[in-house]
Design an enzyme around this catalytic site. Structure first.
Site, PDB file in Angstrom:
ATOM      1  N   GLY B 132       0.821  -1.207   0.000  1.00 28.14           N
ATOM      2  CA  GLY B 132       0.000   0.000   0.000  1.00 28.14           C
ATOM      3  C   GLY B 132       0.853   1.254   0.000  1.00 28.14           C
ATOM      4  O   GLY B 132       1.127   1.835   1.046  1.00 28.14           O
ATOM      5  N   GLU B 254      13.359  -5.140  -4.661  1.00 26.91           N
ATOM      6  CA  GLU B 254      12.256  -4.985  -5.608  1.00 26.91           C
ATOM      7  C   GLU B 254      12.747  -4.727  -7.028  1.00 26.91           C
ATOM      8  O   GLU B 254      12.077  -5.069  -7.992  1.00 26.91           O
ATOM      9  CB  GLU B 254      11.364  -3.823  -5.148  1.00 26.91           C
ATOM     10  CG  GLU B 254      10.112  -3.635  -5.985  1.00 26.91           C
ATOM     11  CD  GLU B 254       9.229  -2.492  -5.493  1.00 26.91           C
ATOM     12  OE1 GLU B 254       9.560  -1.886  -4.459  1.00 26.91           O
ATOM     13  OE2 GLU B 254       8.219  -2.223  -6.150  1.00 26.91           O
TER      14      GLU B 254
END
Lengths: 348, 388
Positions: B132, B254
């Site tokens: 989020g 990531e």
């Protein structure tokens, strides 16, 4: 490579490969003090196995030295001398002192050995031979009666017609009609394709070194050149291009490391070919961005950038350009087929 | 100028290559009937049952301590599993984010209870995570996030809206980034924190997940509105106020993996199948170029994996891998489409090659958006070069 070895190389080239030396070399003056220092430091023997006169450096260390020399645009045949020594040692021939080169370097050029009593006759013409005019000897991969053979061709036993690349590095034509003693010739243990691959690996490492210098020169420039009241490196358009340049430099370094692994191993054509092609592409993109960032000053004789970019523009074509190597790599991929493609890449 | 150096990648050894073959044998069976158009989904395609099987094999959380369900294996071994999965087009999407970055974040910053609760389940392939971060007015500019958690009786009261939240409709947990304090004048990144949010509980208490269908007609994204959601005290992940630092710590995980340059790999495989060994020279050169790029990127990417294992912070190197990798993934589509006369379509009954081509054309624009846009990455690289 160790920091100590890298530092000593940086110091050597800083001291001996300055602007005046590079400028004179473009005018045809061989930088003897620089070359003597390189030989004295043992760099020319770095790729040799110890039994052939090397000092026990790893292939990666030897290529590290070559990369640093290229970052300084050092106008000496370090890569060629390493390559000639590599070729001679693989054939079991003694490696002579002095500047060396190799022949042939163009795929269509042929030099032929025929028996002549106890010795040999070597004949033929080879073009684009690096540093032929300055070489004490040339290691020739010739076609012999029993297959590929290596012949050590000393200075004076061939004629030289001067030619050059875009950086004014000697790329001469040699014409040979020489009688050689038996001891100057041996079965090669190296194919023409392998010599080409080793040459491509050498140029890949040099391109990575030169491109890292292109990056550092250009970053330095955009941090100091002021336009519209601020350093041009503060503009996003420039920053984005510098990021691309850094990416290409990193890709070239990775390619050089792949090429180094190949040279230390089985000379995988896939690994060398992909590396040469990738570094060549990085050279094209990187040199273009560097000149764009510099504007007119980068286009002058006075400013240093051209010493490295002009080398990049020739090195990307020497020992096979991107199209040649990519075709070979692509052919291997197609032959591997849909199920063999990924295994081919992971085994490279 | 910051050193933009890549450490030598850990070299392959007998163990890693044995593992590679084990993975290939597994995939040969598991993916036998997986059609090319599904393989083309790459890590966007997920299957909880497949993730559990990977967990059973010990291929998730490979580098984590055994006490958290991990396997204490090397970065290179984990890398081998990742790249083999992606190259084969395995449906790894269910666990991907959890295993790639949420787990490592919890391992590094979580409480003992959070680690004990979550990590073994990620390693078993049981959990799907969502992130989020983005908000309607906070995309690339994460520091502009307005979702806020206020201390309240019994925990934290959260209000705000998250958007472009991939997998929120499937996820068991969200790692929520929000404001818990004020930005300071000299640090607009201050005052942010991360929370570990149980999605099922949250959706019974103030969180609403609404689908956003993408231009490809697929449901990956969601809008997540949060209204007076009470999170328990122990939902805080890491230290209050350290949210920015923790988020940036995730980025190297990531941005550096093989998922950043293999998204179009199935298209290359299908092209090679389509053309056959007698392909024209032009195609060989083009395929060779793509292959050459992959081999250089693979070295850079493995290098970052090794640096992460050694505890270095290769955030800059990771940005560079992602920028180069995304450019290649997108360029591959444009290069490959010119090598046959096939027209792209996903309509049923068309040959797999046309379907895969269409799939990649319709998804490729996202490659240089997700996980940090090209422009942001280049800005990070420029900062590393000393230009900002």
């Amino acid at each position: 490579m160790t920091d100590q070895l890298a530092d000593s190389a940086e110091k050597l080239f800083t001291a001996h490969a300055g602007k005046a030396v590079l400028g004179a070399a473009e005018q045809g003056v061989f930088p003897q003090p620089l070359w003597d220092a390189v030989v004295e430091a043992g760099f020319t023997a770095a790729l040799l196995p110890e039994e052939a006169g090397g000092f026990g450096a790893t292939v990666a260390e030897a290529m590290g030295l070559l990369r640093i020399s290229a970052a300084y645009a050092a106008p000496v045949p370090l890569g060629e001398t390493m390559l000639a020594g590599w070729l001679l040692a693989r054939a079991g021939l003694a490696v002579p002192e002095g500047a060396l080169s190799i022949a042939p370097v163009r795929t269509k050029d042929r030099l032929t050995l025929t028996r002549d009593g106890d010795g040999w006759t070597l004949t033929g013409t080879a073009t684009r031979i690096p540093w032929a005019r300055d070489a004490a000897a040339i290691a020739v991969l010739a076609e012999g009666p029993d297959g590929p053979a290596v012949a050590l061709l000393p200075k004076g036993s061939f004629t030289v017609a001067h030619d050059r690349n875009t950086a004014h590095e000697p790329r001469d034509t040699i014409t040979v009609e020489a009688t050689l003693p038996a001891g100057a010739v041996a079965l090669a243990n190296t194919t023409a394709a392998q010599l080409r691959a080793a040459g491509a690996a050498i140029r890949t490492v040099q391109m990575a070194g030169a491109l890292s210098r292109v990056l550092s020169i250009t970053i330095g420039y955009v941090q100091t050149r002021v336009q519209f009241g601020r350093p041009i490196g503060k503009f996003q358009a420039i920053q984005q291009n510098m990021a691309i340049l850094a990416g290409q430099s990193a890709a070239a370094l990775a390619a050089a490391d792949n090429a180094t692994d190949a040279l230390a191993g089985t000379l995988s054509p896939l690994l060398v070919g992909s590396a040469k092609a990738r570094a060549g592409e990085a050279a094209s993109i990187g040199a273009g961005l560097a000149h764009q960032a510099h504007g007119a000053i980068g286009f002058t004789q006075e400013y240093d950038l051209h010493y490295v970019t002009k080398r990049l523009w020739s090195w990307r074509d020497e020992f096979g350009n991107e199209a040649e190597w990519n075709a070979l790599v692509g052919r291997a991929a197609l032959e591997a087929g849909p199920d063999g493609l990924w295994p081919l890449l992971t085994a490279a | 100028m910051q050193a933009l150096t890549f450490a030598p990648p850990p070299p392959p050894n007998d163990q890693t290559e044995a593992l590679r073959h084990e993975v290939r044998d597994f995939l040969a069976v598991e993916l036998r009937d997986r059609p090319a158009q599904k393989r083309a989904e790459s890590w966007s395609g997920g299957d909880p049952a497949f993730s559990r099987k990977m967990g059973e094999r010990g291929w998730l959380g490979m580098m984590w301590p055994k006490k958290y369900g991990g396997h204490e294996r090397s970065a290179l071994e984990r890398y081998v599993v990742l790249e083999e999965m992606l190259a084969a087009g395995a449906p790894v999407g269910y666990h991907w984010v959890a295993e790639r970055q949420s787990g490592p974040n919890i391992l590094k910053n979580g409480t003992q209870a959070q680690r004990d609760l979550i990590l073994p389940r990620i390693a078993r392939g049981e959990l799907c995570f969502c992130i989020g971060m983005s908000e309607p007015d906070s995309g690339s500019d994460l520091a502009a996030a307005r979702t806020r958690a206020e201390r309240a009786q019994g925990g934290w009261l959260v209000n705000g809206t998250k958007v472009w939240t991939s997998s929120a409709h499937k996820a068991d947990y969200m790692i929520l980034f929000c404001r818990t304090g004020a930005k300071s004048d000299d640090d607009r990144h201050a005052g942010a924190s991360q929370f570990l949010v149980d999605m099922k509980q949250a959706q019974q208490g103030g969180m609403t997940v609404r689908p956003i269908i993408d231009m490809h007609g697929e449901h990956h994204f969601n809008e997540v509105s949060i209204e007076d959601l009470l999170l328990p005290e122990d939902a805080l992940l890491g230290k209050e106020g350290d949210g920015w630092k923790q988020v940036t710590g995730e980025l190297a995980f990531e941005r550096s993996g093989p998922d950043r340059f293999l998204s179009s790999f199935t298209l290359l495989v299908e092209l090679v199948r389509e053309l056959g060994p007698a392909a024209p020279e032009r195609a060989a050169v083009a395929i060779g170029r793509i292959t050459s790029h992959i081999l250089a990127l693979r070295r850079l990417s493995r290098s970052v994996a090794g640096m992460l294992q050694n505890g270095e912070d290769p955030a800059l190197q990771a940005s560079l891998v992602k920028d180069l990798g995304n450019s290649l993934e997108q360029e591959m589509v444009e290069i490959i489409r010119l090598l046959t006369d096939a027209e792209p379509t996903e309509a049923e009954g068309n040959p797999p090659y046309s379907v895969v081509l269409a799939h990649l054309i319709l998804t490729a624009p996202s490659f240089s958006l997700r996980g940090g846009t090209r422009e942001i990455l280049r800005g990070i690289i420029a900062r590393g070069l000393g230009l900002r």
